[in-house]
Scaffold this motif. Sequence first.
Motif, PDB file in Angstrom:
ATOM      1  N   ALA A  96       4.679  60.479  36.669  1.00 50.00           N
ATOM      2  CA  ALA A  96       5.728  59.836  37.469  1.00 50.00           C
ATOM      3  C   ALA A  96       5.142  58.705  38.316  1.00 50.00           C
ATOM      4  CB  ALA A  96       6.430  60.864  38.349  1.00 50.00           C
ATOM      5  N   VAL A  97       3.954  58.933  38.879  1.00 47.85           N
ATOM      6  CA  VAL A  97       3.302  57.907  39.694  1.00 47.85           C
ATOM      7  C   VAL A  97       2.905  56.713  38.822  1.00 47.85           C
ATOM      8  CG1 VAL A  97       1.214  57.400  41.045  1.00 47.85           C
ATOM      9  CG2 VAL A  97       2.537  59.474  41.518  1.00 47.85           C
ATOM     10  N   LEU A  98       2.330  56.999  37.655  1.00 49.21           N
ATOM     11  CA  LEU A  98       1.950  55.912  36.741  1.00 49.21           C
ATOM     12  C   LEU A  98       3.177  55.152  36.259  1.00 49.21           C
ATOM     13  CD1 LEU A  98      -0.840  57.639  34.614  1.00 49.21           C
ATOM     14  CD2 LEU A  98      -1.135  55.835  36.319  1.00 49.21           C
ATOM     15  N   ASP A  99       4.240  55.876  35.962  1.00 47.34           N
ATOM     16  CA  ASP A  99       5.474  55.220  35.522  1.00 47.34           C
ATOM     17  C   ASP A  99       6.032  54.321  36.614  1.00 47.34           C
ATOM     18  OD1 ASP A  99       5.233  56.453  33.079  1.00 47.34           O
ATOM     19  OD2 ASP A  99       6.780  57.960  33.455  1.00 47.34           O
ATOM     20  N   ASP A 100       5.947  54.759  37.864  1.00 44.91           N
ATOM     21  CA  ASP A 100       6.380  53.915  38.987  1.00 44.91           C
ATOM     22  C   ASP A 100       5.579  52.618  39.001  1.00 44.91           C
ATOM     23  OD1 ASP A 100       8.218  55.757  39.848  1.00 44.91           O
ATOM     24  OD2 ASP A 100       7.059  56.414  41.593  1.00 44.91           O
ATOM     25  N   ALA A 101       4.267  52.742  38.819  1.00 45.45           N
ATOM     26  CA  ALA A 101       3.395  51.561  38.829  1.00 45.45           C
ATOM     27  C   ALA A 101       3.769  50.619  37.694  1.00 45.45           C
ATOM     28  CB  ALA A 101       1.936  51.987  38.708  1.00 45.45           C
ATOM     29  N   LEU A 102       4.066  51.162  36.521  1.00 42.21           N
ATOM     30  CA  LEU A 102       4.394  50.340  35.364  1.00 42.21           C
ATOM     31  C   LEU A 102       5.789  49.749  35.438  1.00 42.21           C
ATOM     32  CD1 LEU A 102       2.722  52.654  32.730  1.00 42.21           C
ATOM     33  CD2 LEU A 102       2.048  50.301  33.208  1.00 42.21           C
ATOM     34  N   VAL A 103       6.722  50.459  36.048  1.00 42.22           N
ATOM     35  CA  VAL A 103       8.102  49.982  36.164  1.00 42.22           C
ATOM     36  C   VAL A 103       8.175  48.715  36.997  1.00 42.22           C
ATOM     37  CG1 VAL A 103      10.300  50.500  37.315  1.00 42.22           C
ATOM     38  CG2 VAL A 103       9.335  52.121  35.708  1.00 42.22           C
ATOM     39  N   TYR A 104       7.301  48.619  37.994  1.00 39.74           N
ATOM     40  CA  TYR A 104       7.337  47.461  38.874  1.00 39.74           C
ATOM     41  C   TYR A 104       6.667  46.234  38.297  1.00 39.74           C
ATOM     42  CZ  TYR A 104       9.288  50.465  42.407  1.00 39.74           C
ATOM     43  OH  TYR A 104      10.108  51.325  43.085  1.00 39.74           O
ATOM     44  N   LEU A 105       6.169  46.346  37.053  1.00 40.14           N
ATOM     45  CA  LEU A 105       5.591  45.170  36.409  1.00 40.14           C
ATOM     46  C   LEU A 105       6.709  44.261  35.920  1.00 40.14           C
ATOM     47  CD1 LEU A 105       2.809  46.837  34.260  1.00 40.14           C
ATOM     48  CD2 LEU A 105       2.576  45.738  36.466  1.00 40.14           C
ATOM     49  N   PRO A 106       6.488  42.955  35.891  1.00 42.67           N
ATOM     50  CA  PRO A 106       7.522  42.044  35.404  1.00 42.67           C
ATOM     51  C   PRO A 106       7.872  42.331  33.954  1.00 42.67           C
ATOM     52  CG  PRO A 106       5.690  40.839  36.411  1.00 42.67           C
ATOM     53  CD  PRO A 106       5.274  42.273  36.317  1.00 42.67           C
ATOM     54  N   ASP A 107       9.127  42.188  33.596  1.00 48.18           N
ATOM     55  CA  ASP A 107       9.572  42.448  32.224  1.00 48.18           C
ATOM     56  C   ASP A 107       9.363  41.260  31.296  1.00 48.18           C
ATOM     57  OD1 ASP A 107      10.370  45.055  32.566  1.00 48.18           O
ATOM     58  OD2 ASP A 107      12.390  44.498  33.224  1.00 48.18           O
ATOM     59  N   ASP A 108       9.085  40.092  31.858  1.00 46.24           N
ATOM     60  CA  ASP A 108       9.020  38.901  31.025  1.00 46.24           C
ATOM     61  C   ASP A 108       7.602  38.539  30.592  1.00 46.24           C
ATOM     62  OD1 ASP A 108       8.046  38.206  33.491  1.00 46.24           O
ATOM     63  OD2 ASP A 108       9.146  36.315  33.623  1.00 46.24           O
ATOM     64  N   HIS A 109       6.649  39.470  30.752  1.00 51.55           N
ATOM     65  CA  HIS A 109       5.287  39.141  30.385  1.00 51.55           C
ATOM     66  C   HIS A 109       5.034  39.438  28.919  1.00 51.55           C
ATOM     67  CE1 HIS A 109       5.066  43.415  31.279  1.00 51.55           C
ATOM     68  NE2 HIS A 109       4.094  43.436  30.430  1.00 51.55           N
ATOM     69  N   SER A 110       4.012  38.813  28.391  1.00 57.27           N
ATOM     70  CA  SER A 110       3.561  39.084  27.025  1.00 57.27           C
ATOM     71  C   SER A 110       2.089  38.709  26.968  1.00 57.27           C
ATOM     72  CB  SER A 110       4.364  38.242  26.025  1.00 57.27           C
ATOM     73  OG  SER A 110       4.096  36.876  26.241  1.00 57.27           O
ATOM     74  N   ALA A 111       1.502  38.815  25.794  1.00 58.27           N
ATOM     75  CA  ALA A 111       0.106  38.420  25.643  1.00 58.27           C
ATOM     76  C   ALA A 111       0.056  36.906  25.491  1.00 58.27           C
ATOM     77  CB  ALA A 111      -0.502  39.122  24.432  1.00 58.27           C
ATOM     78  N   ASP A 112       0.517  36.195  26.484  1.00 67.11           N
ATOM     79  CA  ASP A 112       0.621  34.745  26.481  1.00 67.11           C
ATOM     80  C   ASP A 112      -0.771  34.133  26.541  1.00 67.11           C
ATOM     81  OD1 ASP A 112       1.034  32.080  26.983  1.00 67.11           O
ATOM     82  OD2 ASP A 112       2.636  32.405  28.452  1.00 67.11           O
ATOM     83  N   VAL A 113      -1.144  33.412  25.496  1.00 69.55           N
ATOM     84  CA  VAL A 113      -2.500  32.875  25.453  1.00 69.55           C
ATOM     85  C   VAL A 113      -2.678  31.665  26.352  1.00 69.55           C
ATOM     86  CG1 VAL A 113      -3.039  33.761  23.172  1.00 69.55           C
ATOM     87  CG2 VAL A 113      -1.992  31.504  23.385  1.00 69.55           C
ATOM     88  N   SER A 114      -1.632  31.100  26.932  1.00 68.59           N
ATOM     89  CA  SER A 114      -1.804  29.968  27.836  1.00 68.59           C
ATOM     90  C   SER A 114      -2.676  30.350  29.031  1.00 68.59           C
ATOM     91  CB  SER A 114      -0.457  29.436  28.315  1.00 68.59           C
ATOM     92  OG  SER A 114       0.195  30.392  29.117  1.00 68.59           O
ATOM     93  N   VAL A 115      -2.764  31.641  29.307  1.00 70.82           N
ATOM     94  CA  VAL A 115      -3.612  32.105  30.404  1.00 70.82           C
ATOM     95  C   VAL A 115      -5.086  31.815  30.123  1.00 70.82           C
ATOM     96  CG1 VAL A 115      -3.984  34.460  29.555  1.00 70.82           C
ATOM     97  CG2 VAL A 115      -3.981  34.029  31.984  1.00 70.82           C
ATOM     98  N   ALA A 116      -5.441  31.686  28.874  1.00 65.96           N
ATOM     99  CA  ALA A 116      -6.839  31.455  28.518  1.00 65.96           C
ATOM    100  C   ALA A 116      -7.347  30.119  29.047  1.00 65.96           C
ATOM    101  CB  ALA A 116      -7.005  31.506  27.004  1.00 65.96           C
ATOM    102  N   THR A 117      -6.480  29.154  29.159  1.00 71.72           N
ATOM    103  CA  THR A 117      -6.894  27.837  29.639  1.00 71.72           C
ATOM    104  C   THR A 117      -6.379  27.565  31.049  1.00 71.72           C
ATOM    105  OG1 THR A 117      -4.974  26.910  28.525  1.00 71.72           O
ATOM    106  CG2 THR A 117      -7.053  26.870  27.317  1.00 71.72           C
ATOM    107  N   ALA A 118      -5.735  28.539  31.651  1.00 69.50           N
ATOM    108  CA  ALA A 118      -5.148  28.351  32.976  1.00 69.50           C
ATOM    109  C   ALA A 118      -6.216  28.299  34.049  1.00 69.50           C
ATOM    110  CB  ALA A 118      -4.176  29.487  33.273  1.00 69.50           C
TER     111      ALA A 118
END
Length: 197
Positions: free
Chosen positions: A61-83
Amino acid sequence: MSRKRDRRTIYTINLIKDSFVDLIQKMPYAQITVTKLCRQAELSRSTFYLHFNSITEVLNAVLDDALVYLPDDHSADVSVATASTDYLKQNESLIPACQRIGNSSKYQQLLMDPDLSEYIIGRIMAHERSRVIPSIQEQTGLPAKDAEKIFLYMLHGSFAVNRAHHFTKDAEWYHEVKLLNQFTLGGYRALRKSHHA
């Protein structure tokens, strides 16, 4: 009457979870018992068992709380590699889940517990799988089974780097995140190239 009972139930569940997080700050997960948790929450064992069947259920339940608060619009976006570092700081949703969870001091000690690493990684993987694996497939051209192996590898690596930094996001941490994401991007490109050769 029903609304009042619901509020009381929610309050008690949150009290149990918060007491669990408080105990994790003081002792490893393996030492936490229902008795210690009830003492911390100032609740009876019978009240605990009205809401949870075990300490593992509280952990989930604690881990699920932590994960629920993560943004829903994220993905393995590779633009972060050059950010840039500044860009990463402003766009935390681009970095892996274990790094985002670790941003909260509430969960840092839980994430540092050596007995829980594999369990937490599995929980994060289950939560993120439906978003990250299709993104990896899109960027590499790999089938889902292979993309899942890459995701597992990335998650273990990300978790290890974060543990080494005690989930503290300093300048060196941001440098390493950028470096690892550049490495991942290179791997994605190589896989796409070999897959289409």
